[in-house]
Motif scaffolding. Structure first.
Motif, PDB file in Angstrom:
ATOM      1  N   ARG A  49       6.496   0.828  26.746  1.00 50.94           N
ATOM      2  CA  ARG A  49       7.087   1.697  26.533  1.00 50.94           C
ATOM      3  C   ARG A  49       6.506   2.872  26.344  1.00 50.94           C
ATOM      4  NH1 ARG A  49      10.862   1.229  21.015  1.00 50.94           N
ATOM      5  NH2 ARG A  49      11.612   0.020  22.509  1.00 50.94           N
ATOM      6  N   ALA A  50       5.135   2.839  25.991  1.00 49.18           N
ATOM      7  CA  ALA A  50       4.262   4.053  25.888  1.00 49.18           C
ATOM      8  C   ALA A  50       3.857   4.419  27.367  1.00 49.18           C
ATOM      9  CB  ALA A  50       2.846   3.564  25.323  1.00 49.18           C
ATOM     10  N   GLU A  51       3.558   3.435  28.648  1.00 49.50           N
ATOM     11  CA  GLU A  51       3.348   3.772  29.883  1.00 49.50           C
ATOM     12  C   GLU A  51       4.732   4.251  30.614  1.00 49.50           C
ATOM     13  OE1 GLU A  51       2.468   0.084  31.842  1.00 49.50           O
ATOM     14  OE2 GLU A  51       0.576  -0.105  30.613  1.00 49.50           O
ATOM     15  N   ARG A  52       6.048   4.103  30.088  1.00 51.76           N
ATOM     16  CA  ARG A  52       7.057   4.743  30.640  1.00 51.76           C
ATOM     17  C   ARG A  52       7.227   6.153  30.057  1.00 51.76           C
ATOM     18  NH1 ARG A  52       9.389  -0.573  29.547  1.00 51.76           N
ATOM     19  NH2 ARG A  52      10.234   0.125  27.614  1.00 51.76           N
ATOM     20  N   ASP A  53       7.033   6.079  28.624  1.00 53.91           N
ATOM     21  CA  ASP A  53       7.041   7.614  28.121  1.00 53.91           C
ATOM     22  C   ASP A  53       6.076   8.620  28.887  1.00 53.91           C
ATOM     23  OD1 ASP A  53       9.099   6.582  26.428  1.00 53.91           O
ATOM     24  OD2 ASP A  53       7.687   6.281  24.748  1.00 53.91           O
TER      25      ASP A  53
ATOM     26  N   ALA B  19       5.742  13.200  32.237  1.00 52.86           N
ATOM     27  CA  ALA B  19       5.239  13.902  33.538  1.00 52.86           C
ATOM     28  C   ALA B  19       6.238  14.347  34.421  1.00 52.86           C
ATOM     29  CB  ALA B  19       4.169  13.006  34.339  1.00 52.86           C
ATOM     30  N   ALA B  20       7.136  13.532  34.446  1.00 54.11           N
ATOM     31  CA  ALA B  20       8.404  14.109  35.368  1.00 54.11           C
ATOM     32  C   ALA B  20       9.182  15.280  34.791  1.00 54.11           C
ATOM     33  CB  ALA B  20       9.278  12.619  35.827  1.00 54.11           C
ATOM     34  N   GLY B  21       9.088  15.530  33.567  1.00 53.60           N
ATOM     35  CA  GLY B  21       9.881  16.599  32.978  1.00 53.60           C
ATOM     36  C   GLY B  21      11.010  16.234  32.115  1.00 53.60           C
ATOM     37  N   GLU B  22      11.001  14.864  31.606  1.00 55.10           N
ATOM     38  CA  GLU B  22      11.881  14.180  30.384  1.00 55.10           C
ATOM     39  C   GLU B  22      11.940  15.271  29.296  1.00 55.10           C
ATOM     40  OE1 GLU B  22      13.479   9.890  29.051  1.00 55.10           O
ATOM     41  OE2 GLU B  22      11.250  10.383  28.857  1.00 55.10           O
TER      42      GLU B  22
ATOM     43  N   ARG C  34      14.661  11.380  26.083  1.00 49.85           N
ATOM     44  CA  ARG C  34      14.051  10.300  25.652  1.00 49.85           C
ATOM     45  C   ARG C  34      14.702   9.566  24.453  1.00 49.85           C
ATOM     46  NH1 ARG C  34      10.047  12.882  24.314  1.00 49.85           N
ATOM     47  NH2 ARG C  34       8.894  13.030  26.331  1.00 49.85           N
ATOM     48  N   ALA C  35      15.334  10.005  23.692  1.00 49.22           N
ATOM     49  CA  ALA C  35      16.132   9.434  22.727  1.00 49.22           C
ATOM     50  C   ALA C  35      17.113   8.507  23.176  1.00 49.22           C
ATOM     51  CB  ALA C  35      16.522  10.341  21.751  1.00 49.22           C
TER      52      ALA C  35
ATOM     53  N   ARG D 216      17.370   7.448  26.180  1.00 49.30           N
ATOM     54  CA  ARG D 216      16.836   6.339  27.248  1.00 49.30           C
ATOM     55  C   ARG D 216      16.278   5.183  26.226  1.00 49.30           C
ATOM     56  NH1 ARG D 216      11.667   5.316  28.455  1.00 49.30           N
ATOM     57  NH2 ARG D 216      10.932   7.498  27.687  1.00 49.30           N
ATOM     58  N   HIS D 217      15.719   5.466  25.166  1.00 49.33           N
ATOM     59  CA  HIS D 217      15.343   4.692  23.987  1.00 49.33           C
ATOM     60  C   HIS D 217      16.491   3.687  23.545  1.00 49.33           C
ATOM     61  CE1 HIS D 217      11.245   6.428  23.022  1.00 49.33           C
ATOM     62  NE2 HIS D 217      11.134   6.164  24.454  1.00 49.33           N
ATOM     63  N   ARG D 218      17.610   4.353  23.145  1.00 50.59           N
ATOM     64  CA  ARG D 218      18.873   3.628  22.728  1.00 50.59           C
ATOM     65  C   ARG D 218      19.047   2.623  23.645  1.00 50.59           C
ATOM     66  NH1 ARG D 218      24.048   3.491  23.070  1.00 50.59           N
ATOM     67  NH2 ARG D 218      24.126   5.236  24.945  1.00 50.59           N
ATOM     68  N   VAL D 219      19.127   3.089  24.926  1.00 51.65           N
ATOM     69  CA  VAL D 219      19.742   2.148  25.930  1.00 51.65           C
ATOM     70  C   VAL D 219      18.836   1.014  26.296  1.00 51.65           C
ATOM     71  CG1 VAL D 219      20.315   1.573  28.374  1.00 51.65           C
ATOM     72  CG2 VAL D 219      21.023   3.976  26.968  1.00 51.65           C
ATOM     73  N   GLU D 220      17.443   1.224  26.192  1.00 54.02           N
ATOM     74  CA  GLU D 220      16.403   0.192  26.261  1.00 54.02           C
ATOM     75  C   GLU D 220      16.621  -0.788  24.985  1.00 54.02           C
ATOM     76  OE1 GLU D 220      12.965   2.170  26.804  1.00 54.02           O
ATOM     77  OE2 GLU D 220      12.845   2.607  28.622  1.00 54.02           O
ATOM     78  N   LYS D 221      16.809  -0.226  23.849  1.00 59.61           N
ATOM     79  CA  LYS D 221      16.979  -1.166  22.715  1.00 59.61           C
ATOM     80  C   LYS D 221      18.016  -2.123  22.779  1.00 59.61           C
ATOM     81  CE  LYS D 221      17.139  -1.160  17.675  1.00 59.61           C
ATOM     82  NZ  LYS D 221      17.202  -0.214  16.415  1.00 59.61           N
ATOM     83  N   ILE D 222      19.109  -1.460  23.451  1.00 60.43           N
ATOM     84  CA  ILE D 222      20.397  -2.446  23.714  1.00 60.43           C
ATOM     85  C   ILE D 222      19.890  -3.623  24.753  1.00 60.43           C
ATOM     86  CG2 ILE D 222      22.705  -2.672  24.544  1.00 60.43           C
ATOM     87  CD1 ILE D 222      23.167   0.006  23.262  1.00 60.43           C
ATOM     88  N   LEU D 223      19.287  -3.054  25.706  1.00 58.08           N
ATOM     89  CA  LEU D 223      19.082  -4.116  27.134  1.00 58.08           C
ATOM     90  C   LEU D 223      17.907  -5.041  26.546  1.00 58.08           C
ATOM     91  CD1 LEU D 223      19.445  -1.747  30.067  1.00 58.08           C
ATOM     92  CD2 LEU D 223      21.235  -3.216  28.986  1.00 58.08           C
TER      93      LEU D 223
END
Length: 332
Positions: free
Chosen positions: A114-118, A123-126, A131-132, A134-141
């Motif tokens: 997760r730290a690498e993805r963040d 760096a891409a402008g998120e 980010r919040a 994306r974290h919600r969707v990742e927690k479900i998946l």
């Protein structure tokens, strides 16, 4: 009358200049003692033993396989060390210790990823809101804990869990897997439709329709379960369990006869069969968790695993009661 002159005393070539000798054409110059220049495009045979000295086949094979042997020795040592550590860990660790260690390793891996993805998305402008979400969707998946380990300990744990689980546990596990897969698919659908421009009102309406569909499917599932339970009612539980136990034991004994375990144990007599049955029964109890009955195993996968693990005890029983000749005489 014509007179014939006498023949000349000398040949007519007397006094003429002597012609130069013709140049000798060497057709087989390699057979001459005088060396000659090779003709282009002509194969020059070489006598046996006159060419370069080649190494023997054994030396060439040893030189060819030397790097592969070194690599295999290193890999074999590493694999043996890893397997030894895993076996020792499996034999000495308790179940709570193993669960805690696996959970800590899994959480550390998830946090690092997760730290690498963040960092990459930042760096891409998120933004923080993106980010919040994306974290919600990742927690479900992402599941809360690893489903299984990809090593020897994980394989043994999975086999023991599959064989020792009751029908209720198996049904609960399958239901959990279906629910998790459904949640993952719907989270992916939400992310896809949100990227396509779906509004929150449209998402709420779609979720309400999905909830009504889930309720309808739950009613149909409960109805099928009641019908299945009514069809399974028949003789008494004891008679049904005995028939099922006899059938599974016969299948395991036949597999033992097919792999020549019965014939090998029969050479030692009934005592060897009794020893084999005792060892197989201890292994069977260990795999089934000292509490699950043979007749309570359900499902194709658990049944195949249990039949395979009960080959020693069934073969030992066949040899002990002296039914190995009867099994060999059957036209199977």
């Amino acid at each position: 009358m014509t007179t014939i002159p006498p023949p000349p005393l000398e040949p007519p070539t007397v006094g003429m200049p002597t012609p130069e000798p013709a140049i000798e054409v060497v057709t087989e110059w390699w057979r001459k003692e005088v060396p000659a220049q090779p003709v282009p495009g002509v194969h020059i045979p070489v006598p046996l033993g006159a060419g370069p000295v080649l190494p023997s086949v054994e030396a060439a094979a040893a030189a060819f396989w030397a790097p592969a042997g070194e690599l295999f020795a290193k890999q074999a040592t590493a694999i043996a060390t890893q397997v030894g550590e895993q076996v020792g860990q499996f034999l000495t660790e308790t179940e709570p210790q193993r669960f805690a260690r696996q959970q800590v390793e899994y959480e550390a891996l998830v946090n690092a990823q997760r730290a690498e993805r963040d960092a990459a998305f930042s760096a891409a402008g998120e933004t923080a809101a993106d980010r919040a979400e994306r974290h919600r969707v990742e927690k479900i998946l992402t599941p809360d804990r690893p489903l299984h380990r990809d090593d020897l300990v994980g394989l043994v744990d999975m086999l023991g869990a599959r064989i020792a689980e009751t029908p209720q546990d198996r049904a609960a596990r399958l239901e959990t897997e279906r629910e998790t897969a459904k949640r993952q698919a719907r989270a992916e659908e939400d992310a896809r439709l949100a990227a396509a421009g779906e509004t929150p009102e449209q998402r709420t309406k779609r979720h309400r329709q999905q909830q009504l569909t889930d309720q309808r499917e739950a009613k149909q599932h409960s109805r099928r379960a009641r019908r299945r339970a009514a069809r399974t009612q028949g003789p008494s539980d004891r008679v049904r369990r005995f028939r099922r136990w006899m059938l599974l034991t016969a299948i395991s004994a036949y597999l033992g006869h097919a792999c020549y375990l019965v014939q090998t144990a029969a050479l030692g007599g009934p005592y060897v069969g009794l020893l084999l049955a005792t060892f197989g029964f201890a292994l069977d109890l260990k795999v089934r968790g000292y509490g699950l009955r043979v007749t309570e195993v359900r499902g194709v996968g658990p049944l195949l695993l249990m039949i395979t693990m009960r080959i020693p005890v069934a073969s030992g029983l066949i040899v002990t009661v002296g039914a190995d000749r009867l099994l060999a005489a059957l036209p199977i």
